[in-house]
Design a protein around this motif. Structure first.
Motif, PDB file in Angstrom:
ATOM      1  N   VAL A 180       0.842  -1.189   0.000  1.00  0.00           N
ATOM      2  CA  VAL A 180       0.000   0.000   0.000  1.00  0.00           C
ATOM      3  C   VAL A 180       0.881   1.244   0.000  1.00  0.00           C
ATOM      4  O   VAL A 180       0.683   2.164  -0.792  1.00  0.00           O
ATOM      5  CB  VAL A 180      -0.949   0.001   1.219  1.00  0.00           C
ATOM      6  CG1 VAL A 180      -1.626   1.354   1.361  1.00  0.00           C
ATOM      7  CG2 VAL A 180      -1.980  -1.104   1.083  1.00  0.00           C
ATOM      8  N   ALA A 181       1.902   1.234   0.882  1.00  0.00           N
ATOM      9  CA  ALA A 181       2.793   2.396   0.958  1.00  0.00           C
ATOM     10  C   ALA A 181       3.468   2.645  -0.386  1.00  0.00           C
ATOM     11  O   ALA A 181       3.584   3.786  -0.834  1.00  0.00           O
ATOM     12  CB  ALA A 181       3.840   2.187   2.053  1.00  0.00           C
ATOM     13  N   ARG A 182       3.898   1.552  -1.026  1.00  0.00           N
ATOM     14  CA  ARG A 182       4.571   1.709  -2.317  1.00  0.00           C
ATOM     15  C   ARG A 182       3.603   2.218  -3.382  1.00  0.00           C
ATOM     16  O   ARG A 182       3.935   3.044  -4.200  1.00  0.00           O
ATOM     17  CB  ARG A 182       5.190   0.377  -2.760  1.00  0.00           C
ATOM     18  CG  ARG A 182       6.581   0.169  -2.175  1.00  0.00           C
ATOM     19  CD  ARG A 182       7.301  -0.958  -2.873  1.00  0.00           C
ATOM     20  NE  ARG A 182       6.717  -2.235  -2.511  1.00  0.00           N
ATOM     21  CZ  ARG A 182       7.125  -2.957  -1.470  1.00  0.00           C
ATOM     22  NH1 ARG A 182       8.119  -2.525  -0.727  1.00  0.00           N
ATOM     23  NH2 ARG A 182       6.552  -4.102  -1.176  1.00  0.00           N
ATOM     24  N   SER A 183       2.364   1.697  -3.314  1.00  0.00           N
ATOM     25  CA  SER A 183       1.392   2.123  -4.310  1.00  0.00           C
ATOM     26  C   SER A 183       1.059   3.601  -4.137  1.00  0.00           C
ATOM     27  O   SER A 183       0.580   4.258  -5.038  1.00  0.00           O
ATOM     28  CB  SER A 183       0.125   1.275  -4.213  1.00  0.00           C
ATOM     29  OG  SER A 183      -0.595   1.654  -3.061  1.00  0.00           O
ATOM     30  N   LEU A 184       1.342   4.135  -2.921  1.00  0.00           N
ATOM     31  CA  LEU A 184       1.110   5.555  -2.689  1.00  0.00           C
ATOM     32  C   LEU A 184       2.330   6.383  -3.060  1.00  0.00           C
ATOM     33  O   LEU A 184       2.453   7.535  -2.690  1.00  0.00           O
ATOM     34  CB  LEU A 184       0.751   5.800  -1.227  1.00  0.00           C
ATOM     35  CG  LEU A 184      -0.608   5.209  -0.816  1.00  0.00           C
ATOM     36  CD1 LEU A 184      -0.825   5.357   0.681  1.00  0.00           C
ATOM     37  CD2 LEU A 184      -1.731   5.886  -1.577  1.00  0.00           C
ATOM     38  N   GLY A 185       3.306   5.744  -3.728  1.00  0.00           N
ATOM     39  CA  GLY A 185       4.431   6.496  -4.255  1.00  0.00           C
ATOM     40  C   GLY A 185       5.690   6.458  -3.412  1.00  0.00           C
ATOM     41  O   GLY A 185       6.690   7.089  -3.746  1.00  0.00           O
ATOM     42  N   ARG A 186       5.669   5.700  -2.290  1.00  0.00           N
ATOM     43  CA  ARG A 186       6.884   5.619  -1.472  1.00  0.00           C
ATOM     44  C   ARG A 186       7.895   4.697  -2.138  1.00  0.00           C
ATOM     45  O   ARG A 186       7.532   3.696  -2.736  1.00  0.00           O
ATOM     46  CB  ARG A 186       6.557   5.066  -0.074  1.00  0.00           C
ATOM     47  CG  ARG A 186       5.589   5.914   0.709  1.00  0.00           C
ATOM     48  CD  ARG A 186       6.257   7.231   1.113  1.00  0.00           C
ATOM     49  NE  ARG A 186       5.322   8.066   1.838  1.00  0.00           N
ATOM     50  CZ  ARG A 186       5.181   8.044   3.163  1.00  0.00           C
ATOM     51  NH1 ARG A 186       5.888   7.214   3.870  1.00  0.00           N
ATOM     52  NH2 ARG A 186       4.338   8.843   3.760  1.00  0.00           N
ATOM     53  N   ALA A 229       9.178   2.980   2.349  1.00  0.00           N
ATOM     54  CA  ALA A 229       8.110   2.117   2.855  1.00  0.00           C
ATOM     55  C   ALA A 229       8.599   1.362   4.083  1.00  0.00           C
ATOM     56  O   ALA A 229       7.892   1.213   5.080  1.00  0.00           O
ATOM     57  CB  ALA A 229       7.678   1.131   1.767  1.00  0.00           C
TER      58      ALA A 229
END
Lengths: 516, 341
Positions: A419-425, A430
């Motif tokens: 989720v964190a990565r999908s939010l651009g992290r 992340a």
């Protein structure tokens, strides 16, 4: 609801920074392995065969296996038994017993051994060693298993009950399988501790590979037979290290939903309660009262009482100055190994994760000699500096940190990081913002366990410590070496007292890792 | 950074001025002088007061590294030319002879060597004995009478002594004793002695453990060095001791005398100060400090121990001095052959 399936497995390539970070501990761990192999090769094949195939080596092998397998098995029985009593049964004073059962961790095995052997010479035997070491080691199984029982999803046990199994049947079929990973992890630690144990066994007159290795260095000015005994010891550790991983299998313990964390009903013990209380009291007496009373007895009988007390502050400072940074360094080095092993199960991650367990079964002496050899030849400036000793600590105790961290990390669902990565992290962002905060309890437990173990480490400390620095453990050693037991007692007491804090932190953190 | 021996510093400071506050100032002055690094395998009971007295007398400070003598010798060999050690003080002679044979030691000044009987000096005059002690039999009179003890240590390795004799197969003095038996009675006799001990004796992991076991009545007799008995006596009070010492004499291997020994590491850059330390350790002043601290025999003939030791001239040890015993590696081979490890 926990899903017992294999979807935790991933095979995608790990990020570059993680591989680099994992290379550092892996190369360090490689040093003693290469040192041992190089020394054995120096001796030539004939010497290797002569050394390995003689009756003495066989005796050592038998003793080492009897001791370590017995202590590990008994620690599992006692550890799982207590964990089940205090977490799953309606035992009176469950919290009290839970704390009491973990306190033996605060008493170094050599102190307990001294206490028992001064009670009766009969304890100086294989049977005595198995008894005494089991009493000091079982908390390493008890704590992770108690934590696993506490957090266990009750629905599985309910399902089992609804299928017509009684409480015992449910324990075997639902509870125990869920605690399998915790039991395996604890058992592996106990087993490799037993391979490497020296202080206690020297007092109890039991010969294992490790005591034989010490003897070789004690008497000889050529280290080939010690190197070969070390190689055998590493070969013994290998199957244990990889076997434990299989135990863990593909069970996924992470939960994304909070809903099912309802506590299951406690099993009613009825009249069995009294038997259980009696056994727990007996255990506390044997594991705690005997060693503590003996230390106090030293204080009253010896004439050397008070000698060296002016060194107490220095020794305490030395112990803390070495054990706290050592714990931090070890935990830092363990993190990438665990990340790699849990999140990206590639072959490098697998080997990097397992090798430290192999070295954990080696005596501190061998690791220390490898570091003397390497540091004085290639980086003489750091020889006998604190840094080299801290590295030795990390090499010796990485698996303790790995176990605590792994238990935590396995509970963090990878979906959170996704989720964190999908939010651009980015990957490491992340890690810092999602993973690290979630495994904080595991980090706390790892740090506490390290401090505890490092404070009592003796052999590597003696060989690598900056000249003149005292620690509590070296003072206890020095005075008991001179038969000045009364002078040693205050240092032993301080060592136990200083251990209570990390034991408390470790206990609390270990039991609460599942309270996300 | 931490290269200060706190214990030595404190003691030196306290002795100089008597108060803690001023003591620190005193130590600071000493800190400006030379500092020697000593690898010390000898018991701290002896070396703590000895080294403190040396620092008092000369202003030269000592960093003391502790450990077992053989481990420290191994460490010095592993360190090679980069060794930080200036002085090595070994509890037994074998580790220092091992260093001497590999040319790790520098010659000791003639003036120091002359203080000690040549019997206790290295062949190349690169190490010197500091103290001596003798092999003894400790026995518990509740379990056996002194008159029933055998005339020779060789007799202990027989069935008559099954489970009645404790020995320490890993102690340095035990290895030296094996070599002495080999030199006096031949290889075969030494091997049979070891095999007998393995079959009938009870091995312990330390001399101190044997001294305590005999004292407690766990076993009737034990083969140790005399000073371990005195160390236990020192802790519990001599008047409370049950166990007693028996001396073998008559040049029996059981009456062997062994020495603790010191030498200067050849790579030292502080040779002058190192020679001073050795000179002090064999001097009347240094030996008097030792004589008061532990129940070992001072080797300087002008100094007598303050402990009630058996007179040194009456020990009647075998005529095999430590230098001839060497690094005792032959003993290890014999032990392996006898299955003792």
């Amino acid at each position: 609801m926990a899903s017992v399936s294999g979807i935790g497995r991933r095979s995608k390539a790990p990020p570059f920074w993680l591989v680099m970070a994992a290379l550092v501990p892996t190369m360090l761990i490689g040093l003693p392995i290469f040192y041992v192999i190089a020394r054995a090769v120096e001796a030539g094949p004939q010497a290797v065969i002569d050394e390995l195939f003689r009756a003495y080596t066989f005796d050592l092998l038998v003793n080492t296996l009897i001791l370590s397998v017995s202590v590990t098995t008994l620690s599992c029985v006692i550890g799982v038994g207590i964990a089940w009593l205090v977490e799953r049964c309606d035992l009176p004073g469950r919290r009290f017993w839970s704390v009491l059962a973990s306190l033996p961790l605060a008493i170094p095995a050599f102190v307990a051994s001294y206490a028992w052997s001064s009670l009766d010479g009969a304890f100086e035997s294989m049977g005595g060693a198995i008894l005494i070491l089991t009493l000091s080691q079982y908390p390493l199984v008890f704590l992770p298993v108690a934590a696993a029982f506490r957090s266990m999803d009750p629905s599985l046990e309910h399902v089992s009950r609804s299928l017509g199994y009684g409480p015992w049947g449910s324990f075997w079929r639902a509870a125990l399988p869920q605690a399998k990973a915790a039991i395996g992890g604890g058992a592996l630690l106990v087993l490799s501790h037993m391979f490497a144990e020296f202080g206690a066994l020297a007092l109890l007159r039991v010969q294992t590979f490790t005591t034989a290795i010490y003897q070789s260095y004690q008497l000889q000015f050529d280290n080939t037979s010690a190197a070969m005994q070390s190689a055998v010891l590493m070969a013994l550790c290998l199957p244990a290290a990889f076997g434990e991983m299989r135990l863990r299998g593909g069970v996924r313990t992470a939960r994304t939903g909070q809903g099912a964390a309802r506590r299951s009903g406690l099993l009613r013990l009825g009249r069995w309660k009294y038997l259980a209380l009696g056994l727990l009291a007996l255990l506390a007496l044997a594991a705690l009262a005997v060693p503590l009373v003996t230390i106090l007895y030293w204080l009253t009988v010896g004439r050397s009482i008070g000698a060296g007390l002016e060194d107490m502050a220095g020794a305490l400072q030395g112990s803390l100055m070495l054990s706290v940074p050592g714990a931090v360094l070890t935990t830092l080095l363990a993190l990438p190994l665990v990340m790699l092993a849990v999140r990206y199960r590639g072959p490098f991650g697998l080997v990097a994760d397992r090798l430290p367990y192999v070295v954990h079964g080696l005596p501190g002496l061998v690791v220390a000699l490898a570091l003397v050899f390497t540091s004085i030849r290639y980086v003489p400036a750091v020889y006998q500096s604190t840094l080299v000793l801290l590295i030795a600590y990390a090499m010796l105790f990485l698996p303790l940190a790995q176990s605590s961290l792994r238990a935590s990390l396995e509970l963090v669902p990878p979906e959170l990081e996704n989720v964190a990565r999908s939010l651009g992290r980015k990957n490491y962002e992340a890690f810092l913002s999602v993973t690290l905060p979630n495994i904080a309890p595991g980090v706390g437990a790892a740090l506490a366990l390290m401090v505890l173990e490092l404070m009592r480490e003796l052999t590597a400390t003696l060989m690598l410590v900056p000249t003149g620095v005292l620690t509590l453990a070296t003072e206890v050693w020095s005075y008991t070496n001179d038969a000045q037991y009364a002078a040693a007692a205050p240092f032993a007491v301080m060592l136990v007292l200083a251990s209570v804090v990390p034991v408390y932190v470790f206990t609390q953190r270990s039991l609460k890792i599942y309270d996300l | 950074m931490y290269y200060v021996d706190r214990r030595g510093l404190l003691k030196a400071g306290a002795a100089l001025v008597g108060t803690a506050a001023l003591g620190r100032a005193g130590a600071a002055i000493a800190a400006e002088g030379t500092t020697l690094t000593v690898y010390n395998g000898q018991h701290a009971q002896l070396t703590d007061p000895l080294f403190a007295a040396f620092t008092d007398a000369t202003g030269i400070k000592l960093n003391v590294r502790r450990g077992s003598s053989t481990q420290l010798a191994n460490q010095i060999m592993e360190e090679g030319d980069n060794s930080p050690a200036d002085i090595f003080y070994a509890e037994e002679s074998a580790p220092i002879i091992a260093l001497a044979e590999k040319d790790f030691l520098a010659p000791i000044e003639a003036a120091s060597v002359e203080m000690i009987d040549p019997r206790w000096i290295g062949k190349k005059r690169d190490w010197t004995g500091i103290t001596a002690r003798c092999r003894v039999v400790t026995f518990n009179p509740d379990m056996i009478a002194e008159k029933d003890l055998p005339p020779s240590v060789m007799d202990f390795a027989t069935e008559a002594w099954k489970d009645k004799v404790a020995y320490v197969p890993t102690s340095g003095a035990f290895q030296e004793q094996i070599v002495v038996i080999m030199k006096m009675k031949g290889r075969e006799a030494a091997l049979n002695w070891l095999k007998g001990l393995k079959e009938f004796g009870r091995p312990y992991n330390g001399n101190m453990a044997v001294a305590r076991a005999v004292e407690k009545g766990e076993i009737a007799t034990g083969l140790i060095n005399n000073y371990y008995w005195y160390a236990v006596a020192h802790e519990v009070g001599a008047e409370n001791m049950k166990s007693k010492l028996h001396y073998m004499r008559h040049k029996d291997p059981g009456a062997m005398v062994s020495v603790s020994a010191a030498g200067i590491i050849a790579t030292t850059r502080r040779a002058e100060a190192a020679q001073k330390l050795i000179a002090y350790m064999v001097s009347e002043a240094g030996q008097s400090v030792i004589a008061k601290a532990v129940a070992e025999y001072p080797l300087n003939p002008k100094v007598k121990s303050t402990f009630a030791l058996e007179p040194f001239d009456e020990l009647d040890p075998p005529d095999v001095p430590p230098a001839e015993v060497g690094d005792a590696l032959e003993a290890i081979k014999l032990r392996k052959e006898a299955g003792l490890g």
